[in-house]
Design an enzyme around this catalytic site. Sequence first.
Site, PDB file in Angstrom:
ATOM      1  N   ASP A 100       0.857  -1.173   0.000  1.00 19.67           N
ATOM      2  CA  ASP A 100       0.000   0.000   0.000  1.00 19.67           C
ATOM      3  C   ASP A 100       0.903   1.236   0.000  1.00 19.67           C
ATOM      4  OD1 ASP A 100      -2.262   1.678   0.425  1.00 19.67           O
ATOM      5  OD2 ASP A 100      -3.209   0.096   1.602  1.00 19.67           O
ATOM      6  N   ASP A 201      -2.937   4.557  -2.720  1.00 11.86           N
ATOM      7  CA  ASP A 201      -3.922   5.227  -1.875  1.00 11.86           C
ATOM      8  C   ASP A 201      -4.346   6.580  -2.482  1.00 11.86           C
ATOM      9  OD1 ASP A 201      -5.118   5.154   0.889  1.00 11.86           O
ATOM     10  OD2 ASP A 201      -4.021   7.037   1.073  1.00 11.86           O
ATOM     11  N   GLU A 263      -6.643   3.740  -5.979  1.00  7.58           N
ATOM     12  CA  GLU A 263      -7.902   4.125  -5.348  1.00  7.58           C
ATOM     13  C   GLU A 263      -8.269   5.496  -5.917  1.00  7.58           C
ATOM     14  OE1 GLU A 263      -9.782   4.674  -0.876  1.00  7.58           O
ATOM     15  OE2 GLU A 263      -7.786   5.420  -1.319  1.00  7.58           O
ATOM     16  N   HIS A 325     -11.357  -2.076   4.107  1.00  7.66           N
ATOM     17  CA  HIS A 325     -11.099  -1.592   5.468  1.00  7.66           C
ATOM     18  C   HIS A 325     -11.711  -0.220   5.723  1.00  7.66           C
ATOM     19  CE1 HIS A 325      -8.129   0.441   3.060  1.00  7.66           C
ATOM     20  NE2 HIS A 325      -7.959   1.290   4.048  1.00  7.66           N
ATOM     21  N   ASP A 326     -12.308   0.392   4.709  1.00  8.00           N
ATOM     22  CA  ASP A 326     -12.924   1.713   4.877  1.00  8.00           C
ATOM     23  C   ASP A 326     -14.445   1.654   4.917  1.00  8.00           C
ATOM     24  OD1 ASP A 326     -10.492   3.108   4.880  1.00  8.00           O
ATOM     25  OD2 ASP A 326     -10.471   3.248   2.693  1.00  8.00           O
TER      26      ASP A 326
HETATM   27  C1  GLC Z   1      -7.569   5.809   1.777  1.00  8.64           C
HETATM   28  C2  GLC Z   1      -7.436   4.676   2.759  1.00  8.64           C
HETATM   29  C3  GLC Z   1      -8.003   5.113   4.080  1.00  8.64           C
HETATM   30  C4  GLC Z   1      -7.206   6.300   4.570  1.00  8.64           C
HETATM   31  C5  GLC Z   1      -7.153   7.411   3.519  1.00  8.64           C
HETATM   32  C6  GLC Z   1      -6.101   8.419   3.836  1.00  8.64           C
HETATM   33  O1  GLC Z   1      -8.889   6.133   1.506  1.00  8.64           O
HETATM   34  O2  GLC Z   1      -8.053   3.528   2.247  1.00  8.64           O
HETATM   35  O3  GLC Z   1      -8.015   4.083   5.013  1.00  8.64           O
HETATM   36  O4  GLC Z   1      -7.771   6.803   5.737  1.00  8.64           O
HETATM   37  O5  GLC Z   1      -6.858   6.923   2.241  1.00  8.64           O
HETATM   38  O6  GLC Z   1      -4.820   7.903   3.587  1.00  8.64           O
END
Ligand code: GLC
Length: 550
Positions: A100, A201, A263, A325-326
């Site tokens: 990640d 991310d 993402e 996980h979000d």
């Molecule tokens: C992404 C991650 C999340 C995190 C955010 C900031 O959305 O999946 O868990 O809080 O980025 O890095």
Amino acid sequence: MKAAPHWWKETIFYEIFLRSFKDSDGNGTGDLRGILEKLDYLKDLGVGALWITPFYPSPLHDAGYDVADYDDVHPEFGTLGDFRELVAEAHKRDLKIILDLVLNHTSEEHPWFRESRRAKDDPKRDYYIWRPGKDGKEPNNWMSLVGGSAWEYDEATGEYYLHLFSKHQPDLNWNHPMVKQGTFDMVRRWLERGADGFRLDVINLLMKPPGLPDGVYREGSGKIDGRYVLDYPLYANNPGMHELLHELRRDVLEPYGAATVGEVHFTPASEAWKYVDPRRRELDMIVQVDILFDRTGPKFVKDRVKEWFLAFQGRGWNTMALGNHDTPRMLSTLGNDGPWRTLSAKALAAHILTSPGTPFLYQGDELGMTNVAFGSMDDYRDIEMRRFYEQLVRQGKPPEEAFAWLRPRSRDNARTPMQWTAEGNAGFTAGTPWIGVNPNFREINAAAQARDPDSILAFYRRLIAFRKANPALIHGSFYPLMEDDERVVAYRRLWEGRGFLILINYSDQVSPLEAGLVGKGRLLIGNYPDLPQECAARLRPWEARILALE
Ligand code: GLC
């Protein structure tokens, strides 16, 4: 040996939320050696790539998404030696390791930021985004994605720094050549250490709009209802974004054959394909966050799957995920975690594993893990939930109401420890877990399901093997059926004369099938033990059928 160029299309990804996966040393936190212990479990499940959430040194304000040193392992999670061993052992089992990468921001404890905040003329000042206040207020009206202003005033120099997430996560300035060079070199070092690819991310937020203009506010469209939120798309896909990803790929990733999944937020399918069009050479895949963050029901999911399939057809590769996980647990929000828990968990599995696009599974979903309902805010750890709670209370909501509203929506629902056994702490740790274990672990755990041929886990194994053996499910075209139905998700997958019909009832009620589908196909896999003749015209509650079309 170099991997086949498109291995990431033909495999299944599995997300490991490291902190909660398996603790090997009793400190209450999952770690790299814990993954080592479970490699055979993952191999037996049949997945081929492990995306591991951040394990770098970090103050852990945001579960490691606040990185203080990109080149090492947090002592709670292990050592670089453990990482090397994990890569070697994973590769022996033909499992890929996906890291990640958090490139939008660092932790405030990263040495770059420590230097940057020291003085206005510090050589690293412009590694971050600093601005003087405007009329004694923040430089502009931007809001952070976790609530409140996106600017933090820093006493030392009397200026504000930008943070799209929490104030512990200052945004990097990607227009600075040294930020780019330093990061690219760091990525290369992980490739040298054996990483097979990266999950990037919030990748499309890296470039900021020129001049940092004020945003437009609209009502009630954020994660908290009724608040005023900025027009967040302003943060996304800004000039230079595509060029930056192209450069990263060309100069760093391609020489190693590394795979990427980005993402991508605030971007409709009609725009998002640009990130994964092979001719543009940017990313391989992106996560479709709109499907993940909206839990209004199956109709929304199936409309989006269709939309993304059509937008990407002939231009780029898709993914399919219903939880991570979000998000709260998919079983508690899209499925039914009560009386229909086992059947609905299998129905969701059938949907993910027969859809177009590489499936992304989230740890514990293969066991039918559910949301948790801890007693008070003190039991929760997630920074997002805490920030939202403070904000709601500040806005005048009674604390108990704010808590009741946030509890089913908290990211911690998906972050409770993996449930391995029926023993203390679910076999996750010999110490005190960093967050409570879901009390349903005595009933829901991997050990029990490994012994049961009808378990959710067994069903996942079977479906994963089935997907891998059938190119129609991987490369086949996709024809949605019963499109207006609010409960039934139905589609055909076709490839070189072979085809499948998939029927899934997303409800607790018996649901009729469209007349044209009755009696079609030969049942190959179903989540009910049999298919009596009288059931052919309707689906039983949470029934999923995969049928062969001759
Ligand atoms: C992404 C991650 C999340 C995190 C955010 C900031 O959305 O999946 O868990 O809080 O980025 O890095």
